[in-house]
Design an enzyme around this catalytic site. Structure first.
Site, PDB file in Angstrom:
ATOM      1  CG  ASP A  68      -2.118   0.983   1.023  1.00 27.50           C
ATOM      2  OD1 ASP A  68      -2.444   1.335  -0.138  1.00 27.50           O
ATOM      3  OD2 ASP A  68      -2.702   1.398   2.044  1.00 27.50           O
ATOM      4  CE  LYS A 115      -2.722   5.009   1.377  1.00 25.04           C
ATOM      5  NZ  LYS A 115      -4.160   4.738   1.410  1.00 25.04           N
ATOM      6  CG  ASN A 146       0.291   4.538   3.693  1.00 21.72           C
ATOM      7  OD1 ASN A 146      -0.350   5.160   4.527  1.00 21.72           O
ATOM      8  ND2 ASN A 146      -0.187   3.502   3.050  1.00 21.72           N
ATOM      9  CG  ASP A 164      -1.074   2.275   6.991  1.00 17.13           C
ATOM     10  OD1 ASP A 164      -1.227   1.193   7.597  1.00 17.13           O
ATOM     11  OD2 ASP A 164      -2.003   2.857   6.408  1.00 17.13           O
ATOM     12  CB  THR A 170      -4.616   3.112  -2.087  1.00 13.98           C
ATOM     13  OG1 THR A 170      -4.546   2.911  -0.672  1.00 13.98           O
ATOM     14  CG2 THR A 170      -5.439   4.350  -2.400  1.00 13.98           C
TER      15      THR A 170
END
Length: 163
Positions: free
Chosen positions: A25, A27, A30, A43, A63
């Protein structure tokens, strides 16, 4: 600063992969800056452990705008999904927009699967090179997906020529 941030994220993902962790994840939300201005990957809620080179996972997660195409089209995927997400992040840092965007999740998914990112004619060759390598829809050919891993990314001209 964009090259510096990208280089730090590459080193962070390299550390994770060297320790058999796949983030899944990556992004901008994060990636936080520490008090010295260094990006830190955060995260780990959907990360997974024990995944080495060539090993596969099967849970679709992440995401949507940062998810690799194989997450939508294949039953299994490898840790190269983290390198795809890095490509999306670099694209966003350089061009200030997502390479695959839409009005809803299905539209974004279809663009990730079927469309190629748009690269302005004015985009320097070293930037185009790293983006095309990381945003390769074939996970086996994606930059970072070979046994060389992060070293293949770290050797790209992007990190040696100013943007």
């Amino acid at each position: 600063m964009r090259i510096f941030y990208a280089a730090c994220i590459v080193l962070g993902v390299k550390f994770l992969h060297d320790n058999k962790i796949v983030h899944r994840d990556l992004k901008p939300e994060n990636i936080l800056l520490d008090k010295r201005g260094y990006p830190r990957i955060t995260d780990y809620g959907i990360s997974t452990t024990g995944i080495g080179f060539g090993q596969r996972m099967c849970n679709q997660c992440g995401t949507r705008p940062y998810m690799a195409p194989e997450l939508f089209t294949e039953p299994y995927y490898t840790r190269s999904v983290d390198w795809w997400a890095l490509g999306v992040i670099i694209y966003e840092m350089i061009l200030r927009e997502l390479p695959f965007d839409g009005d809803n999740g299905d539209e974004i998914r279809m663009k990730i699967i079927r469309k190629r990112p748009k690269y302005p004619l004015t985009l320097p060759a070293n930037v185009r090179d790293i983006l095309q390598g990381l945003l390769n829809k074939n996970p086996a050919l994606r930059l970072g997906s070979t046994v060389e891993g992060a070293h293949a990314i770290m050797e790209r001209p992007f990190f040696f020529v100013s943007v």
